[in-house]
Scaffold this motif. Structure first.
Motif, PDB file in Angstrom:
ATOM      1  N   ALA A 240      -9.340   0.179 -24.954  1.00 42.03           N
ATOM      2  CA  ALA A 240      -8.166   0.979 -24.582  1.00 42.03           C
ATOM      3  C   ALA A 240      -7.704   1.819 -25.771  1.00 42.03           C
ATOM      4  N   GLY A 241      -7.047   2.924 -25.474  1.00 41.40           N
ATOM      5  CA  GLY A 241      -6.493   3.761 -26.532  1.00 41.40           C
ATOM      6  C   GLY A 241      -7.232   5.064 -26.740  1.00 41.40           C
ATOM      7  N   GLU A 242      -8.313   5.298 -25.991  1.00 40.42           N
ATOM      8  CA  GLU A 242      -9.030   6.570 -26.126  1.00 40.42           C
ATOM      9  C   GLU A 242      -8.289   7.660 -25.350  1.00 40.42           C
ATOM     10  N   ILE A 243      -7.023   7.832 -25.702  1.00 41.71           N
ATOM     11  CA  ILE A 243      -6.162   8.735 -24.938  1.00 41.71           C
ATOM     12  C   ILE A 243      -6.490  10.205 -25.171  1.00 41.71           C
ATOM     13  N   GLY A 244      -7.210  10.487 -26.238  1.00 39.74           N
ATOM     14  CA  GLY A 244      -7.601  11.869 -26.505  1.00 39.74           C
ATOM     15  C   GLY A 244      -8.498  12.433 -25.435  1.00 39.74           C
ATOM     16  N   HIS A 245      -9.088  11.549 -24.628  1.00 37.58           N
ATOM     17  CA  HIS A 245     -10.005  12.001 -23.587  1.00 37.58           C
ATOM     18  C   HIS A 245      -9.393  11.935 -22.197  1.00 37.58           C
ATOM     19  N   MET A 246      -8.045  11.892 -22.150  1.00 42.22           N
ATOM     20  CA  MET A 246      -7.383  12.129 -20.862  1.00 42.22           C
ATOM     21  C   MET A 246      -7.648  13.579 -20.464  1.00 42.22           C
ATOM     22  N   THR A 247      -8.023  13.789 -19.210  1.00 39.26           N
ATOM     23  CA  THR A 247      -8.248  15.150 -18.729  1.00 39.26           C
ATOM     24  C   THR A 247      -6.910  15.761 -18.315  1.00 39.26           C
ATOM     25  N   LEU A 248      -6.438  16.724 -19.104  1.00 35.65           N
ATOM     26  CA  LEU A 248      -5.157  17.370 -18.798  1.00 35.65           C
ATOM     27  C   LEU A 248      -5.330  18.694 -18.073  1.00 35.65           C
ATOM     28  N   TYR A 249      -6.464  19.338 -18.299  1.00 35.93           N
ATOM     29  CA  TYR A 249      -6.712  20.644 -17.689  1.00 35.93           C
ATOM     30  C   TYR A 249      -8.110  20.618 -17.073  1.00 35.93           C
ATOM     31  N   ALA A 250      -8.174  20.546 -15.757  1.00 32.82           N
ATOM     32  CA  ALA A 250      -9.445  20.351 -15.046  1.00 32.82           C
ATOM     33  C   ALA A 250     -10.501  21.394 -15.393  1.00 32.82           C
ATOM     34  N   ASP A 251     -10.077  22.637 -15.591  1.00 34.60           N
ATOM     35  CA  ASP A 251     -11.025  23.701 -15.923  1.00 34.60           C
ATOM     36  C   ASP A 251     -10.866  24.142 -17.370  1.00 34.60           C
ATOM     37  N   GLY A 252     -10.524  23.175 -18.223  1.00 33.26           N
ATOM     38  CA  GLY A 252     -10.240  23.501 -19.617  1.00 33.26           C
ATOM     39  C   GLY A 252     -11.462  23.649 -20.491  1.00 33.26           C
ATOM     40  N   GLU A 253     -11.207  23.650 -21.793  1.00 32.58           N
ATOM     41  CA  GLU A 253     -12.276  23.853 -22.766  1.00 32.58           C
ATOM     42  C   GLU A 253     -13.216  22.652 -22.826  1.00 32.58           C
ATOM     43  N   GLN A 254     -14.429  22.935 -23.279  1.00 35.04           N
ATOM     44  CA  GLN A 254     -15.430  21.879 -23.421  1.00 35.04           C
ATOM     45  C   GLN A 254     -15.061  20.958 -24.580  1.00 35.04           C
ATOM     46  N   CYS A 255     -15.147  19.650 -24.328  1.00 37.77           N
ATOM     47  CA  CYS A 255     -14.858  18.657 -25.365  1.00 37.77           C
ATOM     48  C   CYS A 255     -16.164  18.126 -25.942  1.00 37.77           C
ATOM     49  N   GLY A 256     -16.087  17.565 -27.114  1.00 42.60           N
ATOM     50  CA  GLY A 256     -17.279  17.008 -27.753  1.00 42.60           C
ATOM     51  C   GLY A 256     -17.882  15.860 -26.971  1.00 42.60           C
ATOM     52  N   CYS A 257     -17.089  15.242 -26.078  1.00 42.16           N
ATOM     53  CA  CYS A 257     -17.594  14.121 -25.282  1.00 42.16           C
ATOM     54  C   CYS A 257     -18.437  14.606 -24.111  1.00 42.16           C
ATOM     55  N   GLY A 258     -18.469  15.940 -23.887  1.00 41.97           N
ATOM     56  CA  GLY A 258     -19.260  16.489 -22.793  1.00 41.97           C
ATOM     57  C   GLY A 258     -18.445  16.874 -21.571  1.00 41.97           C
ATOM     58  N   ARG A 259     -17.183  16.459 -21.538  1.00 39.60           N
ATOM     59  CA  ARG A 259     -16.321  16.774 -20.405  1.00 39.60           C
ATOM     60  C   ARG A 259     -15.432  17.969 -20.732  1.00 39.60           C
ATOM     61  N   LYS A 260     -14.695  18.437 -19.749  1.00 40.31           N
ATOM     62  CA  LYS A 260     -13.822  19.592 -19.951  1.00 40.31           C
ATOM     63  C   LYS A 260     -12.351  19.192 -19.838  1.00 40.31           C
ATOM     64  N   GLY A 261     -11.515  19.884 -20.619  1.00 37.34           N
ATOM     65  CA  GLY A 261     -10.070  19.727 -20.492  1.00 37.34           C
ATOM     66  C   GLY A 261      -9.485  18.495 -21.137  1.00 37.34           C
ATOM     67  N   CYS A 262     -10.222  17.834 -22.039  1.00 40.42           N
ATOM     68  CA  CYS A 262      -9.683  16.645 -22.705  1.00 40.42           C
ATOM     69  C   CYS A 262      -8.495  17.030 -23.589  1.00 40.42           C
ATOM     70  N   TRP A 263      -7.528  16.130 -23.649  1.00 39.08           N
ATOM     71  CA  TRP A 263      -6.289  16.377 -24.400  1.00 39.08           C
ATOM     72  C   TRP A 263      -6.576  16.729 -25.848  1.00 39.08           C
ATOM     73  N   GLU A 264      -7.484  16.008 -26.496  1.00 35.83           N
ATOM     74  CA  GLU A 264      -7.703  16.223 -27.923  1.00 35.83           C
ATOM     75  C   GLU A 264      -8.220  17.614 -28.245  1.00 35.83           C
ATOM     76  N   THR A 265      -8.870  18.258 -27.266  1.00 35.32           N
ATOM     77  CA  THR A 265      -9.392  19.602 -27.485  1.00 35.32           C
ATOM     78  C   THR A 265      -8.281  20.595 -27.802  1.00 35.32           C
ATOM     79  N   TYR A 266      -7.052  20.290 -27.361  1.00 31.99           N
ATOM     80  CA  TYR A 266      -5.940  21.223 -27.511  1.00 31.99           C
ATOM     81  C   TYR A 266      -4.965  20.852 -28.628  1.00 31.99           C
ATOM     82  N   VAL A 267      -5.094  19.653 -29.176  1.00 29.07           N
ATOM     83  CA  VAL A 267      -4.074  19.222 -30.147  1.00 29.07           C
ATOM     84  C   VAL A 267      -4.651  18.813 -31.506  1.00 29.07           C
ATOM     85  N   ARG A 268      -5.930  18.881 -31.686  1.00 31.97           N
ATOM     86  CA  ARG A 268      -6.483  18.521 -32.992  1.00 31.97           C
ATOM     87  C   ARG A 268      -6.296  19.687 -33.964  1.00 31.97           C
TER      88      ARG A 268
END
Length: 407
Positions: A240-268
């Motif tokens: 638990a605690g991997e909150i940086g990979h909550m999907t906040l924006y479904a069509d957002g930017e690509q994250c290093g984890c391979g998914r799109k719209g992860c929270w950390e992509t916008y706040v790091r």
């Protein structure tokens, strides 16, 4: 029948001792009478426990002049010389090791830049060398070694002391506890870096004795530590605690984890620096332009902070945008967990002066009304040392829970 009774008595004795230790941690210096009042244990039980803790070197007596009765009162506190612990933080590009006494005072430290190209084995060997130096230093001071705590980014099985997966390090299945217990013959505790930092804030920082809070830390990514009822929330599998990979924006930017719209992509930090660089390239006026000698790609966090202190519109606007993205995720966490406090650590603490008002304004409309009365957003008081002190706290927390079985 007698065996069962003995086992029960042993458990109660251990539990009572743990309660007394935690009370001393929170309220020292404290008298035996106050300990009895706070714990609900009788005076004779308190005396027996304290005598044993003094014998083990964890607690010492001190005096305080009591003006009411004109004579010194005997108070209790942790003995700084009760032993030493070693804290280790393995980052993406750095390695830090500290040694503290029993009350968390730093007595020795080493911080080095590392290159992941050197490989896992070489980096772990370097860490081992620093740990060896720390242990040698502690023993030269005449202190006993209590254990080693380790904070590392990624998914950690704290029960096994094993790093399961660290995408930013590109390490997989590293049995750190097993390796270092064999090497140093000491208890070893391994935890995710954000969980470590949360524990550091709980023991030594701004969240001291706050039972329910969330710690957020940005660096290469965004990590979080969730404390519920004074215990780290680890989840069913411990991840638990991997909150940086909550999907906040479904069509957002690509994250290093391979998914799109992860929270950390916008706040790091890299997102903030990217926005500032883009604004400079678009010709917006900023004091940062001179700082980077007209090369926007050389912007650093320190420059952005310095510019913000001068009320630079580019810096302040970029920080505000980051704060708004940060507030979206924080609102969701508050609505789910109802914490008393959210602590901003890592790079977030550098800009917290401007972030916190933005977050608070957003919370007014994005969290449930009853939650607005109790929530606080604060900056980490330990900044760079939160994870290291949390690694120390892993060792001390184990002793607090089972003081009679400590090294």
């Amino acid at each position: 029948m007698s065996r069962q009774k003995t086992a029960d008595q042993s458990y109660v004795r251990e539990l009572n001792t743990s309660i007394v230790m935690d009370c001393i941690r929170l309220y020292a210096p404290i008298s035996r009478a106050d300990l009895a009042a706070r714990t609900g244990l009788n005076r004779s039980t308190i005396s027996l426990i304290i005598d044993e803790l003094i014998d083990r070197g964890f607690v010492r007596e001190t005096t305080r002049e009591d003006s009411k009765i004109g004579r010194p009162g005997i108070l209790l506190q942790f003995d700084p010389n009760g032993g030493f612990a070693v804290g280790v933080e393995i980052g993406v590009d750095f390695l830090s090791v500290i040694l503290t006494n029993f009350i968390g005072e730093v007595l020795w430290r080493n911080h080095q830049i590392i290159d992941q190209k050197d490989g896992q084995i070489a980096i772990l060997e370097r860490a081992e060398n620093y740990i060896e130096e720390a242990i040698s230093y502690g023993k030269d001071l005449g202190l006993r070694p209590l254990g080693i705590g380790v904070g590392i980014p990624g998914l950690v099985d704290a029960r096994l002391g094993k790093l399961v997966f660290a995408p930013n390090l590109r390490w997989t299945d590293v049995p750190i506890r097993l390796i270092w217990m064999r090497r140093f013959n000491l208890p070893v505790f391994v935890e995710n870096e954000a969980n470590c930092a949360a524990l550091g804030e709980y023991f030594y920082g701004v969240a001291h004795d706050v039972k329910d809070f969330i710690f957020l830390k940005t660096g290469v990514g965004l990590g979080g530590g969730i404390m519920i009822g004074g215990n780290l929330f680890r989840g069913a599998s411990g991840f638990a605690g991997e909150i940086g990979h909550m999907t906040l924006y479904a069509d957002g930017e690509q994250c290093g984890c391979g998914r799109k719209g992860c929270w950390e992509t916008y706040v790091r930090p890299s997102s903030l620096l990217k926005e500032v660089a883009c604004r400079l390239k678009d010709g917006e006026k900023s004091v940062i332009t001179d700082m980077v000698d007209h090369n926007p790609d050389q912007v650093t966090m320190e420059m952005v902070v310095k510019a913000a202190q001068q009320n630079d519109t580019v810096a302040l606007s970029a920080i505000e945008n980051l704060g708004e993205h940060l507030a979206v995720g924080i609102s969701n966490l508050i609505n789910v967990f109802n914490p008393e406090l959210v602590v901003l650590g890592g790079a977030l603490s550098l800009t917290s002066r401007w972030l916190i008002p933005v977050i608070n304004a957003s919370l007014e409309s994005n969290i449930l009304p009853p939650l607005r009365k109790t929530i606080r957003i604060e900056s980490s008081s330990e900044t760079d040392d939160a994870c290291l002190l949390g690694a120390i706290a892993l060792v001390l927390d184990d002793i607090l829970r089972e003081p009679l079985n400590a090294v």
